[in-house]
Design a protein around this motif. Structure first.
Motif, PDB file in Angstrom:
ATOM      1  N   LYS A 109     -39.554  12.345  44.342  1.00  0.00           N
ATOM      2  CA  LYS A 109     -38.210  12.266  44.934  1.00  0.00           C
ATOM      3  C   LYS A 109     -38.193  11.305  46.114  1.00  0.00           C
ATOM      4  CE  LYS A 109     -36.729  16.742  43.270  1.00  0.00           C
ATOM      5  NZ  LYS A 109     -36.461  18.147  43.582  1.00  0.00           N
ATOM      6  N   ASN A 110     -39.291  11.246  46.878  1.00  0.00           N
ATOM      7  CA  ASN A 110     -39.384  10.295  47.984  1.00  0.00           C
ATOM      8  C   ASN A 110     -39.386   8.850  47.486  1.00  0.00           C
ATOM      9  OD1 ASN A 110     -39.378  12.247  49.973  1.00  0.00           O
ATOM     10  ND2 ASN A 110     -41.601  12.361  50.103  1.00  0.00           N
ATOM     11  N   VAL A 111     -39.909   8.638  46.282  1.00  0.00           N
ATOM     12  CA  VAL A 111     -39.882   7.301  45.680  1.00  0.00           C
ATOM     13  C   VAL A 111     -38.460   6.961  45.225  1.00  0.00           C
ATOM     14  CG1 VAL A 111     -40.736   5.954  43.698  1.00  0.00           C
ATOM     15  CG2 VAL A 111     -42.321   7.350  45.028  1.00  0.00           C
ATOM     16  N   GLY A 112     -37.650   7.990  44.996  1.00  0.00           N
ATOM     17  CA  GLY A 112     -36.261   7.772  44.602  1.00  0.00           C
ATOM     18  C   GLY A 112     -35.858   8.416  43.290  1.00  0.00           C
ATOM     19  N   ALA A 113     -36.787   9.103  42.628  1.00  0.00           N
ATOM     20  CA  ALA A 113     -36.456   9.769  41.368  1.00  0.00           C
ATOM     21  C   ALA A 113     -35.421  10.865  41.620  1.00  0.00           C
ATOM     22  CB  ALA A 113     -37.716  10.353  40.725  1.00  0.00           C
ATOM     23  N   LYS A 114     -34.413  10.909  40.790  1.00  0.00           N
ATOM     24  CA  LYS A 114     -33.307  11.856  40.987  1.00  0.00           C
ATOM     25  C   LYS A 114     -33.465  13.129  40.156  1.00  0.00           C
ATOM     26  CE  LYS A 114     -30.918   9.051  43.600  1.00  0.00           C
ATOM     27  NZ  LYS A 114     -31.544   8.929  44.875  1.00  0.00           N
ATOM     28  N   ASN A 115     -33.832  12.981  38.912  1.00  0.00           N
ATOM     29  CA  ASN A 115     -33.896  14.111  37.990  1.00  0.00           C
ATOM     30  C   ASN A 115     -35.369  14.451  37.746  1.00  0.00           C
ATOM     31  OD1 ASN A 115     -33.631  15.984  35.960  1.00  0.00           O
ATOM     32  ND2 ASN A 115     -32.254  14.740  34.707  1.00  0.00           N
ATOM     33  N   VAL A 116     -35.925  15.320  38.609  1.00  0.00           N
ATOM     34  CA  VAL A 116     -37.349  15.660  38.560  1.00  0.00           C
ATOM     35  C   VAL A 116     -37.488  17.159  38.324  1.00  0.00           C
ATOM     36  CG1 VAL A 116     -39.544  15.661  39.806  1.00  0.00           C
ATOM     37  CG2 VAL A 116     -37.886  13.812  40.190  1.00  0.00           C
ATOM     38  N   SER A 117     -38.229  17.517  37.295  1.00  0.00           N
ATOM     39  CA  SER A 117     -38.535  18.923  37.055  1.00  0.00           C
ATOM     40  C   SER A 117     -40.052  19.094  37.077  1.00  0.00           C
ATOM     41  CB  SER A 117     -37.949  19.387  35.719  1.00  0.00           C
ATOM     42  OG  SER A 117     -38.484  18.633  34.655  1.00  0.00           O
ATOM     43  N   ALA A 118     -40.496  20.339  37.100  1.00  0.00           N
ATOM     44  CA  ALA A 118     -41.932  20.615  37.167  1.00  0.00           C
ATOM     45  C   ALA A 118     -42.284  21.687  36.147  1.00  0.00           C
ATOM     46  CB  ALA A 118     -42.320  21.068  38.564  1.00  0.00           C
ATOM     47  N   ARG A 119     -43.485  21.575  35.627  1.00  0.00           N
ATOM     48  CA  ARG A 119     -43.958  22.554  34.656  1.00  0.00           C
ATOM     49  C   ARG A 119     -45.458  22.754  34.835  1.00  0.00           C
ATOM     50  NH1 ARG A 119     -42.169  22.991  28.498  1.00  0.00           N
ATOM     51  NH2 ARG A 119     -40.226  23.285  29.589  1.00  0.00           N
ATOM     52  N   VAL A 120     -45.887  24.011  34.786  1.00  0.00           N
ATOM     53  CA  VAL A 120     -47.299  24.356  34.871  1.00  0.00           C
ATOM     54  C   VAL A 120     -47.635  25.208  33.648  1.00  0.00           C
ATOM     55  CG1 VAL A 120     -49.088  25.539  36.224  1.00  0.00           C
ATOM     56  CG2 VAL A 120     -47.234  24.337  37.401  1.00  0.00           C
ATOM     57  N   VAL A 121     -48.691  24.827  32.939  1.00  0.00           N
ATOM     58  CA  VAL A 121     -49.146  25.585  31.776  1.00  0.00           C
ATOM     59  C   VAL A 121     -50.637  25.872  31.927  1.00  0.00           C
ATOM     60  CG1 VAL A 121     -47.390  24.591  30.252  1.00  0.00           C
ATOM     61  CG2 VAL A 121     -49.652  23.540  30.379  1.00  0.00           C
ATOM     62  N   SER A 122     -51.145  26.775  31.119  1.00  0.00           N
ATOM     63  CA  SER A 122     -52.574  27.086  31.108  1.00  0.00           C
ATOM     64  C   SER A 122     -53.202  26.538  29.842  1.00  0.00           C
ATOM     65  CB  SER A 122     -52.787  28.602  31.153  1.00  0.00           C
ATOM     66  OG  SER A 122     -52.337  29.129  32.364  1.00  0.00           O
ATOM     67  N   GLY A 123     -54.486  26.245  29.911  1.00  0.00           N
ATOM     68  CA  GLY A 123     -55.207  25.797  28.729  1.00  0.00           C
ATOM     69  C   GLY A 123     -56.141  24.646  29.027  1.00  0.00           C
ATOM     70  N   GLU A 124     -56.588  24.003  27.968  1.00  0.00           N
ATOM     71  CA  GLU A 124     -57.401  22.799  28.100  1.00  0.00           C
ATOM     72  C   GLU A 124     -56.486  21.677  28.556  1.00  0.00           C
ATOM     73  OE1 GLU A 124     -60.739  22.533  27.721  1.00  0.00           O
ATOM     74  OE2 GLU A 124     -60.733  24.698  27.421  1.00  0.00           O
ATOM     75  N   TYR A 125     -56.987  20.770  29.384  1.00  0.00           N
ATOM     76  CA  TYR A 125     -56.143  19.739  29.970  1.00  0.00           C
ATOM     77  C   TYR A 125     -55.407  18.916  28.920  1.00  0.00           C
ATOM     78  CZ  TYR A 125     -58.594  20.792  34.330  1.00  0.00           C
ATOM     79  OH  TYR A 125     -59.106  21.428  35.426  1.00  0.00           O
ATOM     80  N   ASP A 126     -56.130  18.344  27.986  1.00  0.00           N
ATOM     81  CA  ASP A 126     -55.482  17.463  27.013  1.00  0.00           C
ATOM     82  C   ASP A 126     -54.494  18.226  26.143  1.00  0.00           C
ATOM     83  OD1 ASP A 126     -57.801  18.727  25.970  1.00  0.00           O
ATOM     84  OD2 ASP A 126     -57.983  17.257  24.366  1.00  0.00           O
TER      85      ASP A 126
END
Length: 175
Positions: A109-126
């Motif tokens: 958002k500091n860079v200027g992105a307006k529509n930012v969401s977040a997601r956290v999941v569990s598991g192997e990275y890839d």
């Protein structure tokens, strides 16, 4: 045409560069982006310890979880080699993941992105990154290059390589 971006971060410096790059792309194209992080509850202490700003995250955990868990040590090694139960460790790892994506979202958002969401999941990275990409329906994944040595890469491969090989969309690896 790029219409939806997923940027995967582990909180590292390279992950931060990937967030910056993805945010710049999202701003330039006017598209939404999702910050993604994959929790590995069974990760080794060394893996958890390499997270960027680890000591700062531990201090955040103390503030966030103080009423629930007493005597949280001051660093990651002490935190994960201590006497906490499996359930307490899982809660701590989840708080770390939430903080990583919250910081990355603020950065975007500091860079200027307006529509930012977040997601956290569990598991192997890839697998977690690919699963998020499919669930969200992104057409571009941005991921940091971890920088494994040549010998390590031969035996383990890197997350960015695995994602690049298996993704059904464009993958950008940021160094």
């Amino acid at each position: 045409m790029i219409s939806n971006i997923l940027v995967a971060t582990d909180g590292s410096e390279t992950g931060a560069r990937a967030v910056d790059w993805a945010a710049g792309l999202a701003v330039g194209l006017g598209v939404p982006m999702t910050i993604g992080h994959v929790l590995q509850h069974g990760a080794r202490v060394e893996e958890l310890s390499r997270m960027a700003e680890a000591e700062h995250l531990v201090r955040h955990i103390k503030v966030e979880m103080h009423p629930h868990i007493g005597d949280i040590p001051s660093n990651m090694d002490a935190l994960f080699s201590g006497v906490f139960s499996g359930a307490d460790r899982e809660r701590i790892v989840a708080v770390i993941g939430d903080e990583i994506v919250a910081r990355a979202a603020r950065r975007a958002k500091n860079v200027g992105a307006k529509n930012v969401s977040a997601r956290v999941v569990s598991g192997e990275y890839d697998e977690g990154i690919l699963s998020m990409a499919n669930e969200i329906g992104v057409d571009t994944i941005v991921i940091g290059h971890r920088g494994l040595g040549r010998v390590q890469r031969i035996f383990q491969g890197s997350v960015s390589q695995k994602v690049n090989q298996q993704a059904d969309c464009t993958v950008v690896t940021v160094r």
